[in-house]
Design a protein around this motif. Structure first.
Motif, short mmCIF file in Angstrom:
data_model
loop_
_atom_site.label_atom_id
_atom_site.label_comp_id
_atom_site.label_asym_id
_atom_site.label_seq_id
_atom_site.Cartn_x
_atom_site.Cartn_y
_atom_site.Cartn_z
N HIS A 108 -52.59 -57.27 16.81
CA HIS A 108 -52.48 -56.29 17.90
C HIS A 108 -51.86 -54.99 17.40
CE1 HIS A 108 -53.57 -59.58 20.54
NE2 HIS A 108 -53.49 -58.79 21.60
N ARG A 109 -50.89 -55.08 16.49
CA ARG A 109 -50.30 -53.86 15.93
C ARG A 109 -51.35 -53.11 15.07
NH1 ARG A 109 -44.66 -52.78 15.51
NH2 ARG A 109 -43.55 -53.97 17.10
N LEU A 110 -52.16 -53.86 14.37
CA LEU A 110 -53.24 -53.23 13.60
C LEU A 110 -54.21 -52.51 14.52
CD1 LEU A 110 -54.93 -52.88 10.93
CD2 LEU A 110 -56.07 -55.02 11.58
N VAL A 111 -54.62 -53.16 15.60
CA VAL A 111 -55.57 -52.56 16.53
C VAL A 111 -54.98 -51.31 17.17
CG1 VAL A 111 -56.85 -52.92 18.68
CG2 VAL A 111 -56.81 -54.72 16.94
N TYR A 112 -53.70 -51.36 17.53
CA TYR A 112 -53.03 -50.16 18.05
C TYR A 112 -53.19 -49.00 17.07
CZ TYR A 112 -49.14 -46.86 18.48
OH TYR A 112 -48.40 -45.71 18.55
N GLN A 113 -52.92 -49.27 15.80
CA GLN A 113 -52.95 -48.21 14.79
C GLN A 113 -54.36 -47.67 14.60
OE1 GLN A 113 -51.67 -49.32 10.81
NE2 GLN A 113 -50.85 -47.26 10.48
N LEU A 114 -55.35 -48.55 14.54
CA LEU A 114 -56.73 -48.10 14.35
C LEU A 114 -57.22 -47.32 15.56
CD1 LEU A 114 -58.17 -51.31 12.66
CD2 LEU A 114 -57.46 -49.18 11.54
N HIS A 115 -56.79 -47.73 16.76
CA HIS A 115 -57.13 -46.96 17.96
C HIS A 115 -56.51 -45.57 17.90
CE1 HIS A 115 -58.15 -50.57 20.82
NE2 HIS A 115 -59.13 -50.28 19.99
N LYS A 116 -55.27 -45.51 17.41
CA LYS A 116 -54.60 -44.20 17.36
C LYS A 116 -55.29 -43.28 16.36
CE LYS A 116 -50.30 -41.77 17.49
NZ LYS A 116 -48.85 -41.83 17.80
N ILE A 117 -55.77 -43.84 15.27
CA ILE A 117 -56.54 -43.04 14.31
C ILE A 117 -57.83 -42.52 14.94
CG2 ILE A 117 -57.87 -43.18 12.16
CD1 ILE A 117 -55.72 -45.12 11.11
N GLY A 118 -58.38 -43.31 15.87
CA GLY A 118 -59.61 -42.93 16.54
C GLY A 118 -60.82 -43.72 16.07
N LEU A 119 -60.59 -44.79 15.32
CA LEU A 119 -61.69 -45.59 14.79
C LEU A 119 -62.22 -46.56 15.84
CD1 LEU A 119 -60.17 -46.36 11.28
CD2 LEU A 119 -62.14 -44.88 11.76
N GLU A 120 -63.53 -46.70 15.88
CA GLU A 120 -64.16 -47.65 16.79
C GLU A 120 -64.00 -49.06 16.25
OE1 GLU A 120 -68.19 -46.71 17.58
OE2 GLU A 120 -67.76 -44.71 18.39
N PHE A 338 -57.37 -38.72 -0.06
CA PHE A 338 -58.81 -38.89 0.20
C PHE A 338 -59.02 -39.66 1.50
CE2 PHE A 338 -62.46 -41.79 -0.14
CZ PHE A 338 -63.50 -40.88 -0.27
N ILE A 339 -58.26 -40.74 1.71
CA ILE A 339 -58.39 -41.53 2.93
C ILE A 339 -57.98 -40.70 4.15
CG2 ILE A 339 -57.48 -43.55 4.17
CD1 ILE A 339 -57.23 -44.94 1.42
N HIS A 340 -56.88 -39.97 4.03
CA HIS A 340 -56.39 -39.16 5.14
C HIS A 340 -57.45 -38.14 5.56
CE1 HIS A 340 -53.16 -37.66 7.69
NE2 HIS A 340 -53.44 -36.42 7.29
N LYS A 341 -58.04 -37.46 4.58
CA LYS A 341 -59.07 -36.45 4.87
C LYS A 341 -60.30 -37.11 5.48
CE LYS A 341 -61.77 -32.78 2.63
NZ LYS A 341 -62.09 -32.10 1.35
N LEU A 342 -60.65 -38.29 4.99
CA LEU A 342 -61.81 -39.00 5.51
C LEU A 342 -61.64 -39.35 6.99
CD1 LEU A 342 -64.50 -40.49 4.57
CD2 LEU A 342 -63.08 -42.54 4.35
N LEU A 343 -60.41 -39.62 7.41
CA LEU A 343 -60.16 -40.07 8.78
C LEU A 343 -59.90 -38.94 9.77
CD1 LEU A 343 -57.90 -43.19 8.07
CD2 LEU A 343 -60.34 -43.15 8.63
N LEU A 344 -59.68 -37.73 9.27
CA LEU A 344 -59.35 -36.63 10.17
C LEU A 344 -60.40 -36.41 11.27
CD1 LEU A 344 -57.82 -33.92 7.78
CD2 LEU A 344 -56.63 -35.38 9.43
N PRO A 345 -61.70 -36.49 10.99
CA PRO A 345 -62.69 -36.24 12.04
C PRO A 345 -62.65 -37.26 13.18
CG PRO A 345 -63.70 -36.03 9.87
CD PRO A 345 -62.35 -36.64 9.66
N PHE A 346 -62.06 -38.42 12.95
CA PHE A 346 -62.04 -39.46 13.98
C PHE A 346 -60.86 -39.30 14.94
CE2 PHE A 346 -64.31 -41.21 10.37
CZ PHE A 346 -65.42 -41.77 10.96
N ARG A 347 -59.94 -38.43 14.59
CA ARG A 347 -58.67 -38.37 15.30
C ARG A 347 -58.87 -37.98 16.76
NH1 ARG A 347 -54.57 -34.94 12.12
NH2 ARG A 347 -55.83 -33.23 12.92
N VAL A 348 -58.27 -38.77 17.64
CA VAL A 348 -58.25 -38.50 19.06
C VAL A 348 -56.80 -38.49 19.49
CG1 VAL A 348 -58.96 -39.23 21.35
CG2 VAL A 348 -60.50 -39.59 19.40
#
Length: 350
Positions: A108-120, A338-348
């Motif tokens: 559940h903590r993982l899912v919280y974090q992935l949701h915050k990043i904006g990943l489906e 590289f990972i941070h830049k890759l994830l920026l477009p998903f940010r909500v």
């Protein structure tokens, strides 16, 4: 993770709380806006404090392993995190409840974090490209291992046993082995498939930073287990295992990226400051920003390093292992960037 508060008395709540320890109001997490709701237990209707809207708990609240809520009219019985479960432990065995609960806390903590990043996070039970979890016992099956394959993340139930997990950590000479670490690593493999493999530009950039994943994976692992990591692996990799193959380097680096983001986010919400006496200025930092809002990863890493050093020092004062026993080299920072830049477009931003 952010700090949560009771909607009735403002008492702080942990992410896993099902009730406010101060006023007794029930609590439940709403993932749509990353908010903890509270409910007056005296009311017959499950209406959140300060709202005029009804909710229901996820069905897994029955087993005391989930406190997430859904709209009362939602046709789903399970929350977005529990919908990702394909296989759960045999609940006829009483000892499995605590292990499953530990797994779910981490998931559940993982899912919280992935949701915050904006990943489906589509469930594989509904979509072929989705994700799901199998929490299983080994049952004398030597081929059954913790790992990822085509969106299915398998976690052995024994990993939820703290004694057995510590024994494995010592046997493999790992400095760090946790449930949240396993989940972050394995979900990294899933997102490599989603974010890298199907996109040629990203794949080319990946190969420049991590190496060529077309290297024979089985042979690379055999070589790693036979000969170990190369000398001076710390200069290029976050862990020994990361040196085994570019896929594992990605998954290990991804996991540590998530570790660092969670660490700095938590420090931000607690307004933590590190300003040691009689030390150079470079060890001073204050967590003044939510890392998920930062484009510049250097700001994140420059905040993380003094924080982790301070936390490690406190742990050592208590006679317990470092909370973050890793040194982040400049080359590893480049991989995380590289990972941070890759994830920026998903940010909500919520």
């Amino acid at each position: 993770m952010k700090i949560f508060q009771c909607g009735f008395c403002n008492h702080p709540l942990y992410f896993e709380n099902v009730q406010c320890e101060s006023c007794g109001h029930l609590s439940g997490y709403r993932d749509a806006d990353l908010k903890m709701l509270t409910f007056n237990p005296a009311n017959s209707k499950f209406v959140a404090d300060g709202e005029n809207k009804g909710y229901k708990y996820c069905k897994n609240k029955t087993y005391e392993i989930c406190n997430w809520v859904l709209d009362e009219n939602d046709e789903a019985e399970f929350c977005s995190a529990c919908q990702l479960n394909r296989t759960i432990p045999n609940l006829a065995e009483a000892e499995n409840f605590d292990k499953w609960r530990n797994l779910e806390i981490a998931k559940h903590r993982l899912v919280y974090q992935l949701h915050k990043i904006g990943l489906e996070l589509p469930s594989k039970l509904a979509e072929k490209r989705g994700l799901c979890f199998d929490f299983v016992a080994k049952q004398n099956n030597p081929n059954l291992m913790t790992g990822h394959a085509d969106g299915v993340i398998t976690i052995l139930l024994s990993e939820a046993d703290s004694v057995l997990r510590e024994q494995t950590r010592r046997q493999l000479r790992e400095p760090y082995r946790t449930l949240i670490g396993h989940l972050r690593h394995e979900v990294g493999h899933y997102f490599w498939d989603q974010l890298i493999f199907t996109k040629q530009d990203e794949l080319n950039q990946f190969r420049q930073v991590f190496g060529d994943e077309r290297e024979n994976y089985s042979f690379a692992l055999q070589n790693y287990y036979a000969n170990g990591a190369p000398a001076n692996w710390q200069l290029s990799f976050i862990s020994k295992y990361a040196a085994s193959h570019p896929w594992e380097d990605w998954a290990e680096t991804w996991a540590h990226y998530l570790h660092i983001m969670d660490m700095v986010e938590t420090a931000y919400f607690f307004n933590l400051q590190v300003a040691p006496n009689d030390m150079q200025q470079k060890m001073n930092t204050t967590a003044t920003f939510d890392p998920y809002t930062k484009n510049d990863f250097d700001a994140v890493i420059n905040t993380c390093v003094p924080l982790s050093f301070a936390m490690n020092s406190i742990n050592r004062a208590m006679g317990i292992p470092d909370v973050y026993p890793f040194v982040i080299s400049p080359l590893v920072v480049e991989k995380m960037r590289f990972i941070h830049k890759l994830l920026l477009p998903f940010r909500v931003l919520i």
